[in-house]
Motif scaffolding. Structure first.
Motif, PDB file in Angstrom:
ATOM      1  N   LEU A  62       2.077   6.088  -2.049  1.00 22.91           N
ATOM      2  CA  LEU A  62       2.185   4.827  -2.777  1.00 22.91           C
ATOM      3  C   LEU A  62       3.633   4.473  -3.071  1.00 22.91           C
ATOM      4  O   LEU A  62       4.063   3.327  -2.895  1.00 22.91           O
ATOM      5  CB  LEU A  62       1.400   4.904  -4.086  1.00 22.91           C
ATOM      6  CG  LEU A  62      -0.086   4.576  -4.050  1.00 22.91           C
ATOM      7  CD1 LEU A  62      -0.719   4.896  -5.401  1.00 22.91           C
ATOM      8  CD2 LEU A  62      -0.316   3.116  -3.695  1.00 22.91           C
ATOM      9  N   LEU A  89       0.620   0.835   1.957  1.00 21.76           N
ATOM     10  CA  LEU A  89      -0.014   0.296   0.747  1.00 21.76           C
ATOM     11  C   LEU A  89      -1.464  -0.090   1.002  1.00 21.76           C
ATOM     12  O   LEU A  89      -2.348   0.215   0.200  1.00 21.76           O
ATOM     13  CB  LEU A  89       0.776  -0.906   0.248  1.00 21.76           C
ATOM     14  CG  LEU A  89       2.151  -0.602  -0.344  1.00 21.76           C
ATOM     15  CD1 LEU A  89       2.917  -1.884  -0.611  1.00 21.76           C
ATOM     16  CD2 LEU A  89       2.021   0.206  -1.638  1.00 21.76           C
ATOM     17  N   ALA A 110      -0.898  -2.643  -4.952  1.00 21.64           N
ATOM     18  CA  ALA A 110      -0.691  -2.248  -3.559  1.00 21.64           C
ATOM     19  C   ALA A 110      -1.123  -3.350  -2.596  1.00 21.64           C
ATOM     20  O   ALA A 110      -0.390  -3.701  -1.657  1.00 21.64           O
ATOM     21  CB  ALA A 110      -1.466  -0.955  -3.263  1.00 21.64           C
ATOM     22  N   SER A 162       1.239  -5.688  -0.155  1.00 23.66           N
ATOM     23  CA  SER A 162       0.977  -5.652   1.274  1.00 23.66           C
ATOM     24  C   SER A 162       0.762  -7.065   1.814  1.00 23.66           C
ATOM     25  O   SER A 162       1.250  -7.418   2.899  1.00 23.66           O
ATOM     26  CB  SER A 162      -0.256  -4.787   1.562  1.00 23.66           C
ATOM     27  OG  SER A 162      -0.493  -4.685   2.945  1.00 23.66           O
ATOM     28  N   GLY A 190       5.480   3.454   0.124  1.00 23.19           N
ATOM     29  CA  GLY A 190       5.045   2.128   0.542  1.00 23.19           C
ATOM     30  C   GLY A 190       5.580   1.036  -0.367  1.00 23.19           C
ATOM     31  O   GLY A 190       6.045  -0.015   0.109  1.00 23.19           O
ATOM     32  N   ALA A 191       5.526   1.278  -1.687  1.00 27.72           N
ATOM     33  CA  ALA A 191       6.021   0.284  -2.639  1.00 27.72           C
ATOM     34  C   ALA A 191       7.520   0.091  -2.501  1.00 27.72           C
ATOM     35  O   ALA A 191       8.021  -1.043  -2.564  1.00 27.72           O
ATOM     36  CB  ALA A 191       5.668   0.710  -4.059  1.00 27.72           C
ATOM     37  N   THR A 231      -3.592   3.137   1.505  1.00 31.38           N
ATOM     38  CA  THR A 231      -3.788   3.889   0.267  1.00 31.38           C
ATOM     39  C   THR A 231      -4.762   3.170  -0.653  1.00 31.38           C
ATOM     40  O   THR A 231      -5.624   3.799  -1.278  1.00 31.38           O
ATOM     41  CB  THR A 231      -2.450   4.096  -0.449  1.00 31.38           C
ATOM     42  OG1 THR A 231      -1.531   4.717   0.451  1.00 31.38           O
ATOM     43  CG2 THR A 231      -2.620   4.983  -1.665  1.00 31.38           C
ATOM     44  N   ALA A 232      -4.630   1.850  -0.762  1.00 27.28           N
ATOM     45  CA  ALA A 232      -5.552   1.081  -1.596  1.00 27.28           C
ATOM     46  C   ALA A 232      -6.986   1.240  -1.101  1.00 27.28           C
ATOM     47  O   ALA A 232      -7.924   1.395  -1.895  1.00 27.28           O
ATOM     48  CB  ALA A 232      -5.147  -0.394  -1.600  1.00 27.28           C
TER      49      ALA A 232
END
Length: 325
Positions: free
Chosen positions: A195, A240, A65, A69, A198-199, A243-244
């Motif tokens: 996730l 990302l 992630a 990013s 975002g990915a 979330t990370a």
């Protein structure tokens, strides 16, 4: 490109193997295999393997992630030092989570993600505003300095909040430096939709980032809807990074080191850089976690500190190259 993907895949497998085998108590491959298959008779070994699986899964997800990013942020800003940690985005997200825990009673990873997204967006706007006040020629360095200032402020505020609550200090100390230890891999499922979105946004942003690298005017001439596509790519980077941070706290420099290493291996095409970063990012974070277990036994050094030790010299080299020193 094929050889690079194979090498990166092998690096991930090696990192996972090292994470399962090495630590304060080293394990033999047979012990790990017995614990994984349920045939082992030592409950202590089984508990160690289970804990290492959790931190390995968290490390893999967080590494991918943050690396993705970092690629997107560097591409959108055309700034080689842009990265969630250096720009203060991770620290802003961590501060928002800590405030949410302390004053709103947040106690789920889903709640952490929402708070982290708010904190990430607020810091992104602040850093951008501070950067625009500086001369355009010094924008890369100015952005890094603005991010460092915001990061220091956020870390100070986190410390101030946690010191007022001893329970929070003991339970959430990793919000200051970032760690994959003591986290349940099942929490990944709680944030999996965010996730994946975002990915997907980040991985499909390659053509946009390539066009932006040529300049907005040329990108429009190539038929790119610059505003919309920039917005989608930026949304992926924010999701990302947030979330990370919700999973492991603020881990900096991964999004700087990995993209630059990938560019050395496969060039500057963003499709290749994004794809390879998905593999090398996890390998980097997991190996950093392993190093943190080995350097000062029986204690451990948090993965965020190890990543900073590796990443700080890279930042200096990149800044020197940008300024032509």
């Amino acid at each position: 490109m094929a050889w690079a993907l194979v090498g990166a895949a092998l690096a991930v497998l090696g990192a996972v193997a090292a994470s399962l085998l090495l630590g304060v108590q080293h394990l033999a491959p047979g012990e790990v295999l017995a614990a994984l298959t349920g045939t082992g008779r030592d409950p202590g070994t089984a508990a160690i393997v289970a804990a290492r699986i959790d931190r390995t899964v968290i490390g893999l997800v967080v590494g991918a992630a943050v690396a993705l990013s970092g690629v997107v942020l560097q591409g959108l800003s055309r700034n080689p030092v842009a990265e969630p940690g250096i720009l203060g985005l991770n620290s802003g997200a961590a501060l928002a989570v800590v405030l949410g825990i302390r004053f709103l009673g947040l106690d789920t990873v889903g709640g952490y993600v929402v708070a982290a997204i708010v904190g990430t967006l607020a810091v992104a706007a602040l850093v951008q505003a501070l950067t625009l006040m500086a001369p355009r020629a010094s924008a890369p360095v100015s952005m890094a300095l603005a991010g460092a200032a915001v990061m220091a402020l956020a870390q100070s505020l986190i410390g101030a909040v946690l010191v007022t609550d001893r329970g929070s200090l003991d339970s959430f100390r990793f919000w200051q430096v970032g760690s994959v230890a003591g986290r349940d891999a099942g929490q990944v499922l709680d944030v999996l939709p965010v996730l994946l979105v975002g990915a997907a946004l980040a991985l499909t942003s390659g053509p946009t980032l390539d066009a932006v690298a040529l300049g907005d005017d040329l990108a429009r001439g190539l038929g790119q809807n610059v505003v919309v596509q920039r917005g989608l790519a930026a949304a992926g980077a924010v999701l990302l990074a947030a979330t990370a941070t919700a999973l492991a706290g603020p881990i900096a420099f991964v999004g700087l080191v990995v993209p630059h290493l990938v560019r050395v291996l496969v060039g500057v095409g963003h499709r290749r850089v994004l794809l390879l970063s998905v593999l090398l990012g996890p390998a980097f974070v997991v190996l950093a976690d392993v190093v943190g277990r080995l350097v000062a036994p029986p204690s451990e050094v948090q993965v965020g500190i190890v990543c900073a030790v590796v990443g700080a010299p890279v930042l200096v080299l990149v800044v020197r190259r940008v300024r032509g020193l």
